[in-house]
Design an enzyme around this catalytic site. Structure first.
Site, PDB file in Angstrom:
ATOM      1  N   ARG A   6      27.288 -26.439 112.813  1.00 10.31           N
ATOM      2  CA  ARG A   6      28.685 -26.532 112.390  1.00 10.31           C
ATOM      3  C   ARG A   6      29.595 -25.653 113.243  1.00 10.31           C
ATOM      4  NH1 ARG A   6      29.457 -23.445 106.606  1.00 10.31           N
ATOM      5  NH2 ARG A   6      28.036 -21.713 106.965  1.00 10.31           N
ATOM      6  N   GLU A  54      38.541 -38.172  99.866  1.00 15.09           N
ATOM      7  CA  GLU A  54      37.912 -38.652 101.095  1.00 15.09           C
ATOM      8  C   GLU A  54      38.360 -40.058 101.469  1.00 15.09           C
ATOM      9  OE1 GLU A  54      36.245 -37.493  98.413  1.00 15.09           O
ATOM     10  OE2 GLU A  54      35.636 -35.505  99.118  1.00 15.09           O
ATOM     11  N   PHE A  79      29.667 -37.310 101.086  1.00 16.79           N
ATOM     12  CA  PHE A  79      30.934 -37.737 100.468  1.00 16.79           C
ATOM     13  C   PHE A  79      31.703 -38.711 101.357  1.00 16.79           C
ATOM     14  CE2 PHE A  79      30.493 -33.293  98.599  1.00 16.79           C
ATOM     15  CZ  PHE A  79      29.737 -33.766  97.546  1.00 16.79           C
ATOM     16  N   ASP A 113      22.994 -26.168  97.239  1.00 16.81           N
ATOM     17  CA  ASP A 113      23.905 -26.964  96.408  1.00 16.81           C
ATOM     18  C   ASP A 113      23.191 -28.120  95.705  1.00 16.81           C
ATOM     19  OD1 ASP A 113      26.282 -25.567  96.463  1.00 16.81           O
ATOM     20  OD2 ASP A 113      26.947 -26.477  98.338  1.00 16.81           O
TER      21      ASP A 113
END
Lengths: 311, 276
Positions: A6, A54, A79, A113
């Site tokens: 990332r 989104e 998502f 998560d």
């Protein structure tokens, strides 16, 4: 120390996008996670935080793309490939607009998560969209190349990214070609064809197997669509066994893509797939989840030993 | 202010377009008459009066105003207008929905000259419009975006995501027009999904709201002018219309959302629309 995918992505957006006014960056309220926020700090006028919405973000990106811009669309892979899919399909796939969909936290990399935030089906979904190209980089250097490639190339693209640090596979400055897989370790007894995190897991597996006198070729197939059919054929013929390795459900992803090529070419090689075996894996440390899902280096070793005699 | 003479001309065009669209939908036995008829004045006033820099010889002119028909099933009426402007021959209307035709079942920006954005799946046209509007702003372009929504389409959650983001980004180069015909595919909007007070909903999302008779050319054109004068917030025009407008048996009937036109209805329609 290797860089997280990332961070590499966010820094590359800045590096290649800051002076290119065609580049616009969108995020859905997770810019500090996806690292698209680095672009915001440098070019706030070309950064658009669309909130937790989104579907709207994907539609806005299409409008940008229809007006000469190159939009990078950022949120978690799970998502954007669900909530954003209608606009992605209509405007990216069908209308061939140059939207660059960056799926952050691909696979199980957002490990703690839990399953709601894991992405085990994004490659299958995006691969099924006509005109979309699909990439999954394995290290910092490749991620940087991919961002540049996405800017330079007018096709709709899906970039399957990850949260964590992946070991360096390539030297800085290594260049790549779309649709061209890379042999990252030579071997003769079997070939592991991997993408993303699984390239370094496969390299670790090759080390372990070497101690058992098994010689494994490792191929990094970061370009999942278009896919390097010649490389797949060559490896099957030269090593006689093919193992695919991906941080994804075993259905519809890299394993399926490679199997399609082998079947189409009529190559009856020994074959198996390493991936998450059609289940959800829950919360936990990334390495624990990899082991549980059977996609760590030992998972690859076990798969190889199903096809090749190991002592 | 639009002149009487121009109003008359536009009204004549609307009558002709209704007739031609019904003729083609009858011939093809597929397509959506109800929503095409309700949106007729909206599209005709936009294409022939309001929009700037439309040029069939250069359909991708960067400074042209954009038209996003988010309720893409009304494609036949859009196509008829574009053909009249010269983007393609009027006779090509008879290829509507044919295999290989440039006139697809729903508008496709790649296939049809003059179509600014693909549409069909409801709910995403306003989002795309916002992207275009923001790109105009970044590039300092004067173009304005006209986005035509269906009232049934307002059921889609993405419309409201888009509505809140348009206000956040202080978009004033979009005018959204809701073809408020109060009928959707399965029945009336009140039966299928009551939207309550649509004006209040848009206001609560930060929009400037205008209302008009969506079949009145003058009313629509006045609203477009008012919308352009509003700065710093997006404007929506709630245009009260009648689904199937112009053909008595179709008016207000959900059954005519997308039904093939039978011979009796066709004969009546032609009589009422002055075709025979």
């Amino acid at each position: 120390m290797a860089k997280s995918i990332r961070d590499a992505y966010g820094e590359a957006l800045v590096e290649f996008g800051k002076n290119d006014t065609r580049v616009v960056v969108l995020d859905a309220d997770v810019s500090s996670s996806t690292k698209s926020g680095l672009f915001y700090k440098t070019c706030p006028e070309r950064f658009f935080n669309c909130g937790i919405a989104e579907s709207n973000m994907a539609g806005i990106a299409a409008g940008f793309a229809a007006t000469g811009k190159i939009p990078f669309v950022n949120t978690f892979a799970v998502f954007i490939t669900s909530n954003g899919l209608n606009a992605i399909r209509t405007f990216g796939s069908y209308s061939e607009l140059p939207v660059k969909i960056a799926g952050a936290y691909g696979g199980i990399s957002d490990s703690f998560d839990g399953s709601t935030h894991h992405s085990l089906e994004d490659i299958a979904i995006m691969r099924a969209l006509p005109n979309f190209k699909v990439f999954c980089p394995c290290d910092e250097t490749q991620t940087r190349w991919l961002v540049k490639h996405a800017i330079d190339n007018p096709d709709p693209m899906y970039l399957r990214l990850a949260r964590n640090e992946f070991p360096d596979v390539y030297k800085r400055g290594q260049s790549f070609e779309e649709g061209r897989a890379m042999i990252v370790r030579e071997g003769k007894d079997a070939t592991v064809i991997a993408c993303g995190l699984m390239v370094s897991n496969a390299l670790k597996a090759a080390e372990i197997l070497e101690r058992k006198n098994i010689s494994i070729r490792v191929v990094d197939i970061f370009s999942i669509k278009p896919i390097d059919e010649n490389m797949i054929e060559k490896c099957a013929r030269e090593t006689g066994a093919v193992i695919t390795a991906e941080e994804h459900n075993i259905y519809g992803g890299l394993g399926s893509a490679v199997a399609e090529v082998l079947a189409k070419k009529g190559i009856g090689t020994k074959f198996t797939m390493v991936g998450v075996n059609d289940r959800h894996v829950g919360s936990g440390p990334y390495d624990t989840l990899q082991a549980y899902a059977g996609i760590d280096a030992y998972g690859v070793v076990n798969a190889v030993c199903k096809l090749v005699e190991c002592n | 202010m639009i002149k009487e003479k121009e109003i008359k001309k536009l009204e004549e065009k609307c009558l002709k377009f209704r007739r031609d669209v019904i003729d083609v939908l009858h011939e093809k036995k597929t397509g959506h008459p109800g929503g095409s008829l309700s949106v007729c004045e909206i599209l005709t006033t936009l294409l022939f009066h309001q929009m700037k820099n439309l040029n069939p010889a250069n359909p991708l002119h960067p400074d042209r105003d954009r038209l996003i028909l988010s309720k893409g099933h009304a494609a036949p009426m859009l196509y008829r207008g574009l053909a009249e402007l010269g983007y393609f021959p009027v006779e090509e209307m008879h290829t509507l929905r044919d295999f290989g035709s440039r006139l697809q079942g729903h508008p496709c920006m790649l296939d049809t000259p003059g179509v600014d954005m693909t549409s069909g799946p409801l709910g995403i046209g306003l989002s795309a419009s916002i992207g275009i509007a923001l790109a105009f702003r970044l590039d300092g372009r004067k173009g304005h975006v006209y986005t035509v929504l269906g009232d049934g389409e307002l059921n889609e959650g993405t419309i409201w995501e888009a509505a809140m983001s348009a206000a956040k980004f202080k978009i004033d180069n979009i005018t959204a027009i809701v073809d408020w015909n109060r009928v959707q595919l399965d029945g009336t909007t009140d039966d299928i999904m009551p939207m309550g007070n649509i004006a209040d909903k848009f206001k609560a999302f930060g929009w400037n709201v205008l209302e008009c008779d969506g079949h009145c050319v003058k009313n629509l054109c006045d609203c477009y002018d008012k919308a352009l004068a509003i700065k710093g917030v997006p404007t929506v025009i709630l245009a009260h219309t009648i689904k199937g407008k112009g053909v008595s048996v179709m008016e207000g009937k959900s059954a005519w959302h997308g039904k093939p036109i039978d011979e009796d209805t066709f004969a009546l329609a032609m009589e009422e629309l002055g075709g025979r």
